[in-house]
Design a protein around this motif. Structure first.
Motif, PDB file in Angstrom:
ATOM      1  N   PHE A  92      -6.708   4.293   4.450  1.00  0.00           N
ATOM      2  CA  PHE A  92      -6.602   2.951   3.876  1.00  0.00           C
ATOM      3  C   PHE A  92      -6.769   1.900   4.963  1.00  0.00           C
ATOM      4  N   ALA A 150       2.300   0.565  -4.449  1.00  0.00           N
ATOM      5  CA  ALA A 150       1.415   0.484  -5.615  1.00  0.00           C
ATOM      6  C   ALA A 150       0.597   1.745  -5.892  1.00  0.00           C
ATOM      7  N   PRO A 151      -0.099   2.297  -4.924  1.00  0.00           N
ATOM      8  CA  PRO A 151      -0.987   3.424  -5.243  1.00  0.00           C
ATOM      9  C   PRO A 151      -0.237   4.722  -5.564  1.00  0.00           C
ATOM     10  N   MET A 169      -5.308  -2.011 -10.070  1.00  0.00           N
ATOM     11  CA  MET A 169      -6.297  -0.973  -9.786  1.00  0.00           C
ATOM     12  C   MET A 169      -5.806   0.404 -10.262  1.00  0.00           C
ATOM     13  N   GLU A 170      -4.492   0.587 -10.255  1.00  0.00           N
ATOM     14  CA  GLU A 170      -3.885   1.843 -10.708  1.00  0.00           C
ATOM     15  C   GLU A 170      -3.697   1.868 -12.217  1.00  0.00           C
ATOM     16  N   PHE A 220      -7.999  -6.023  -1.452  1.00  0.00           N
ATOM     17  CA  PHE A 220      -6.815  -5.252  -1.841  1.00  0.00           C
ATOM     18  C   PHE A 220      -5.528  -6.023  -1.580  1.00  0.00           C
ATOM     19  N   CYS A 221      -5.503  -6.786  -0.508  1.00  0.00           N
ATOM     20  CA  CYS A 221      -4.259  -7.372  -0.011  1.00  0.00           C
ATOM     21  C   CYS A 221      -4.013  -8.808  -0.448  1.00  0.00           C
ATOM     22  N   CYS A 232       0.816  -1.216   0.000  1.00  0.00           N
ATOM     23  CA  CYS A 232       0.000   0.000   0.000  1.00  0.00           C
ATOM     24  C   CYS A 232       0.848   1.264   0.000  1.00  0.00           C
ATOM     25  N   MET A 265      -3.203  -4.129  -6.369  1.00  0.00           N
ATOM     26  CA  MET A 265      -3.211  -2.667  -6.253  1.00  0.00           C
ATOM     27  C   MET A 265      -2.634  -1.995  -7.494  1.00  0.00           C
ATOM     28  N   ALA A 301      -0.908  -8.710  -3.280  1.00  0.00           N
ATOM     29  CA  ALA A 301      -1.294  -7.346  -2.910  1.00  0.00           C
ATOM     30  C   ALA A 301      -0.735  -6.339  -3.911  1.00  0.00           C
TER      31      ALA A 301
END
Length: 84
Positions: free
Chosen positions: A57, A13-14, A78-79, A63-64, A10, A75, A71
């Motif tokens: 978050f 990735a984001p 998702m990006e 997500f994980c 987290c 993620m 994970a």
């Protein structure tokens, strides 16, 4: 769900589109935050300088996944970042 030890997905990735302490240009997706330590923990955890998006978050299986690799893949997907 609790954060997985030595994960840091987290914090890698984001993307974070707004400037924050230590990263005045924000953070691109797939790039480790400068506040991620060698144990893959956020050194700003509990610090008011920590970005709001990070504070909000909550780790969860969607997500994980089941491990760090999942994970990161979830993620990054998702990006919109291609995983090689």
């Amino acid at each position: 769900m609790q954060c997985r030890d030595k994960c840091g997905a987290c914090c890698i990735a984001p993307s974070i589109n707004k400037p924050f302490y230590g990263m005045p240009q924000g953070k691109p997706a797939g790039v480790a935050c400068i506040h991620l330590d060698k144990h893959m923990r956020c050194v700003l955890f509990g610090d008011p300088r920590r970005p709001k998006v990070c504070e909000q978050f909550t780790p969860e299986p969607d997500f994980c996944g089941e491990n760090r690799e999942q994970a990161l893949a979830i993620m990054l997907d998702m990006e919109g970042v291609q995983v090689k």
